[in-house]
Write a protein that holds these residues in place. Structure first.
Motif, PDB file in Angstrom:
ATOM      1  N   GLY A 403      91.728   1.220  87.059  1.00  0.00           N
ATOM      2  CA  GLY A 403      92.927   0.478  87.417  1.00  0.00           C
ATOM      3  C   GLY A 403      93.502  -0.236  86.215  1.00  0.00           C
ATOM      4  O   GLY A 403      92.930  -0.227  85.120  1.00  0.00           O
ATOM      5  N   LYS A 404      94.620  -0.916  86.421  1.00  0.00           N
ATOM      6  CA  LYS A 404      95.355  -1.492  85.290  1.00  0.00           C
ATOM      7  C   LYS A 404      94.550  -2.496  84.479  1.00  0.00           C
ATOM      8  O   LYS A 404      94.643  -2.534  83.253  1.00  0.00           O
ATOM      9  CB  LYS A 404      96.641  -2.149  85.807  1.00  0.00           C
ATOM     10  N   ASP A 405      93.764  -3.342  85.157  1.00  0.00           N
ATOM     11  CA  ASP A 405      93.035  -4.366  84.408  1.00  0.00           C
ATOM     12  C   ASP A 405      91.650  -3.889  83.974  1.00  0.00           C
ATOM     13  O   ASP A 405      90.850  -4.676  83.442  1.00  0.00           O
ATOM     14  CB  ASP A 405      92.918  -5.658  85.224  1.00  0.00           C
ATOM     15  N   LEU A 406      91.342  -2.630  84.201  1.00  0.00           N
ATOM     16  CA  LEU A 406      90.098  -1.996  83.750  1.00  0.00           C
ATOM     17  C   LEU A 406      88.836  -2.602  84.362  1.00  0.00           C
ATOM     18  O   LEU A 406      87.732  -2.369  83.879  1.00  0.00           O
ATOM     19  CB  LEU A 406      89.995  -2.044  82.217  1.00  0.00           C
ATOM     20  N   THR A 407      88.978  -3.361  85.442  1.00  0.00           N
ATOM     21  CA  THR A 407      87.807  -3.931  86.107  1.00  0.00           C
ATOM     22  C   THR A 407      87.423  -3.155  87.361  1.00  0.00           C
ATOM     23  O   THR A 407      86.424  -3.487  88.016  1.00  0.00           O
ATOM     24  CB  THR A 407      88.047  -5.401  86.493  1.00  0.00           C
ATOM     25  N   TRP A 408      88.173  -2.144  87.718  1.00  0.00           N
ATOM     26  CA  TRP A 408      87.860  -1.323  88.883  1.00  0.00           C
ATOM     27  C   TRP A 408      88.404   0.080  88.646  1.00  0.00           C
ATOM     28  O   TRP A 408      89.187   0.318  87.724  1.00  0.00           O
ATOM     29  CB  TRP A 408      88.455  -1.925  90.167  1.00  0.00           C
TER      30      TRP A 408
END
Length: 810
Positions: A403-408
């Motif tokens: 995802g965009k924030d690279l946490t999921w």
């Protein structure tokens, strides 16, 4: 009975049976060549029911491997590797299946056999190494990822998810609902199509979503063959996807009659539809081009292909957009690509390239890795990092997206417990990324094979060829990272994640210095004749708190050798019964940065006891002349002879393995009945003058280094003055020296002061004989001689307060 007819009938039956077997084998081989593995397996099974045909055994194992049936593949490869016709590659495949089925210890033996047979193929080395660090791979990401299967998985294959807007687009070969059902001969399942599932945030927890129903992504780009692995351009106007070679109702085939994979592009119509479908220019009918992913700037397209010129099966390539045209593909090179398959790449906004591989060190099957650019141009890459468990397992794990924030994000796996075969899983990453770089402090080059211990987790990791390890750790945590490698000094450094920016990569650079090989060596000489001293005990001490090594005894060559630590000062001492110890101090390694061997020869002087000097030298062989510094024959000429063990005397000079050497100058000069202590007295005075202090210090040091010696300090005068006066003066001088030594820490019990007056002159200057002051000075002397040995007395601390010699210059 007509035996001829019976034999003929039997021959016909056997011939018919063999012909049937050969026909079945040919049919099976044809099916396998056409990639119809399911049919081929059924036919090979029929062949093997009647005859363990080697070709059939090998091919059925290959078919099961191709359709990813690891259990059956292991079963058949176990039989293949026993065949005389088995090839090294079969050992590799057998090891891979064993590893994928969780049997790493057994797998390692077969993989090591493959390494021995084919040492240039890194796959065997990587996979065998993976078994050795299996626990590390299972532990490195502990607590970092939370994983859940997606509710839209089917009972067949669902794979290669990608996030497009508020939808998850993925490939699936779930059961078709139309009137015509087409089946993939490779797997026996329907052909894959692109599906989409809408999702939205559920609550305030990141990565916690509510999912819609799975629907076909686009009727416009869906065909009767495979569509999978899509990627969207950053502006959202172009979609790239993988499809079998089928366009405008026509199927393209290779020269072998196979339908290969190609990458296609389609344009958005602004209404959720796609049109103007085109092939990318580097596609070919003769090889596969698949699995596109695009960089954040839209200028580079990464993909997988088995085009000619690669390093193995499927390799990763990149094409750059130049003036609106995709340029020629460039292979990402041997750091990323292996002899195996590198597939399903994904490039994140930070240019971290994720991909799946079965050729790097992993847990088995396909594992997911990432690599970072090693240069700004992006034409070289750092050594790939395995994401570890629970993202990776011994099953096939591939097709990751974030995802965009690279946490999921999402990925694909065929691990146990799924809804079907390949399933889509979601993950939540609650950690920051760490990268530790270990390099040689001298050469500045990366150090591979170094172990790095994380003090927070206890995890031990090993650096790759680029000197790096990468892992995830909770963003707010700190840890000490300790690096160790054989022949290097250990080093540590602390590092903390950045809780304000969990997407940042915390990079920690740790230089390590090679262990210096520092040695002290030398020869102990018996100064009776200057030859090497055998059976001398050599002791090494230090002032830096290091452990004292065990003493060594010299052999016939008199040699000794010790390993030294850096930044330390040493004292080396040689002792032997009947000799004054030979000592060298201030031997320091401070500031040394290169391997060095320090040298120090030691001399043992025989002392004078009640019966005279222990040994006076052998008349029959050359001796060392203390004055000339040469080995001389009895007639005084320079000698030449071989001592042995690398020691040789040529023209009076000692050579140690070709290098000039010689005994150190003797500490003490022999006197008439002992060793001379060069003390200078003013006329009529019992205390020495300032010039004598270094000689007194030398005497004190000798006594400290030889704590078992008991000595007589004998003092002598010249002949001037009465006998009674000189005897008294000499006694006072001897007593003064004894008192000084006691104040410096020498035990009184070891010392005897004896004045001889003028009774033992060393020259002609007797009473009433005119002599110069220099000649008289030779008689005004102090000597020491050994009077006893074998009793070691604890030494009192020096008394630095004023005593019997108040006002002395020291």
């Amino acid at each position: 009975m007509n035996y001829k007819n019976i034999l003929t009938s039997l021959f016909l039956v056997l011939s018919t049976s063999l012909s049937a077997q050969n026909f079945l084998l040919k049919q099976a081989n044809d099916a396998m060549r056409d990639l119809d593995y399911m049919t081929a397996i059924l036919l090979y099974q029929q062949v093997l029911e009647k005859d363990k045909h080697p070709e059939a055994l090998i091919n059925i194992a290959e078919c099961y491997r191709k359709i990813n049936d690891k259990q059956n593949a292991e079963f058949w490869y176990a039989r293949v590797v026993q065949l005389p016709s088995a090839k090294p590659i079969h050992k590799l495949y057998y090891g891979m299946m064993l590893q994928a089925n969780g049997k790493c210890e057994v797998a390692k033996a077969w993989l090591n056999q493959y390494v021995k047979d084919v040492p240039d193929d890194a796959r065997g080395q990587h996979l065998a190494r993976a078994c050795e660090i299996e626990e590390e791979l299972k532990s490195k990401s502990r607590g970092v990822y939370v994983i859940n299967p997606m509710p839209f998985n089917s009972n067949l294959d669902d794979f290669a998810p990608v996030i497009i807007g508020d939808k998850i687009v993925f490939a699936s070969d779930r059961t078709q609902t139309g009137p015509v059902k087409r089946t993939n001969m490779w797997t026996g399942s329907p052909f894959a199509e692109l599906y989409a599932v809408s999702f939205k945030m559920k609550g305030a927890t990141p990565g916690n979503f509510q999912y819609g129903e799975a629907e076909k992504f686009s009727k416009n780009i869906s065909t009767k063959f495979h569509e999978a692995a899509a990627a969207l351009s950053p502006d959202g106007r172009t979609i790239f996807f993988t499809r079998n070679n089928f366009s405008q109702g026509s199927t393209g085939k290779s020269d072998e009659g196979l339908v290969k994979l190609k990458i296609y592009a389609a344009q958005s119509d602004g209404q959720g539809g796609w049109h103007n479908e085109t092939e990318l220019p580097f596609n070919s009918n003769e090889y596969n081009v698949a699995h596109p992913t695009m960089s954040a700037d839209g200028q580079r397209l990464y993909f997988s292909s088995n085009m000619p010129g690669g390093y193995g099966g499927m390799d990763l390539y990149v094409s750059t957009l130049e003036n609106g045209v995709w340029g020629p593909p460039i292979n990402l090179g041997p750091v990323v690509n292996t002899e195996g398959n590198e597939i399903f790449p994904y490039i994140d906004p930070n240019n971290r390239l994720y991909f799946a591989s079965n050729g790097h060190i992993g847990l088995g099957g396909l594992d997911i890795y990432y690599s970072t650019p090693a240069s700004n141009s992006g034409d070289s890459w750092n050594f790939p990092v395995n994401l570890g468990y629970p993202i990776n397992t011994n099953a096939d794990d591939f097709g990751i997206t974030f995802g965009k924030d690279l946490t999921w994000g999402f990925f694909t796996s065929d691990r146990d417990g799924g809804a079907g075969r390949d399933d889509v899983y979601g993950f939540l990453k609650s950690a920051a990324s760490f990268e530790v770089y270990v390099y040689d402090s001298n050469t500045k080059l990366p150090v591979s094979g170094a172990t790095v211990v994380n003090s927070k987790t206890g995890l031990t990791m090993t650096t790759g060829p680029d000197g790096k390890i990468a892992f995830d750790m909770r963003a707010a945590e700190c840890a000490d990272f300790t690096v160790e490698k054989k022949n290097y000094e250990a080093a540590s450094k602390s590092g903390c994640g950045d809780p304000s920016n969990p997407n940042a990569i915390t990079r920690i650079e740790i230089p390590i210095a090679k262990q210096l090989n520092l040695y002290l060596q030398g020869i102990v000489f018996d100064m009776t004749d200057g030859y090497p001293a055998e059976d001398a005990r050599v002791i090494l001490t230090n002032n830096c708190g290091k452990e004292i090594p065990e003493a060594v005894f010299t052999g016939s060559d008199g040699r000794y050798k010790f390993k030294l630590d850096k930044e330390c000062c040493y004292t080396v001492r040689a002792v032997k019964n009947g000799f004054i110890a030979g000592t060298a101090d201030r031997i320091c390694t401070n500031g040394l940065t290169k391997n060095s061997t320090l040298k120090s020869n030691l001399t043992l002087q025989p002392y004078l006891d009640g019966e005279g000097f222990i040994v006076a030298g052998k008349e029959s062989k050359p001796n060392f002349n203390h004055v000339s510094g040469l080995y001389e024959n009895r007639d005084g000429t320079p000698a030449s002879f071989v001592i042995g063990n690398g020691l040789e005397v040529r023209n009076g000079i000692l050579f140690d393995n070709g290098a000039p050497s010689k005994p150190e100058r003797a500490t003490w000069e022999r006197g008439k009945e002992g060793f001379l202590v060069h003390l200078y007295y003013d006329y009529g005075q019992s205390n020495v003058n300032d010039e004598s202090l270094p000689e007194l210090e030398k005497l004190r040091k000798t006594l400290q280094e030889n704590p078992d010696l008991q000595v007589e300090i004998s003092s002598h005068t010249d002949s001037r003055g009465s006998d009674e006066y000189n005897l008294d003066l000499s006694q006072r001088r001897a007593d003064w020296v004894v008192s000084w030594l006691v104040r410096q820490g020498i035990a009184r019990e070891r010392l005897v002061g004896k004045g001889y007056g003028e009774s033992k002159l060393v020259n002609r200057c007797k009473d009433n004989i005119p002599c110069s002051e220099t000649e008289h000075q030779l008689n005004r002397r102090t000597e020491f001689r050994v009077t006893g040995t074998g009793v070691t007395i604890s030494q009192p601390k020096p008394n630095l307060k004023a005593g019997p010699c108040d006002g002395c210059p020291f």
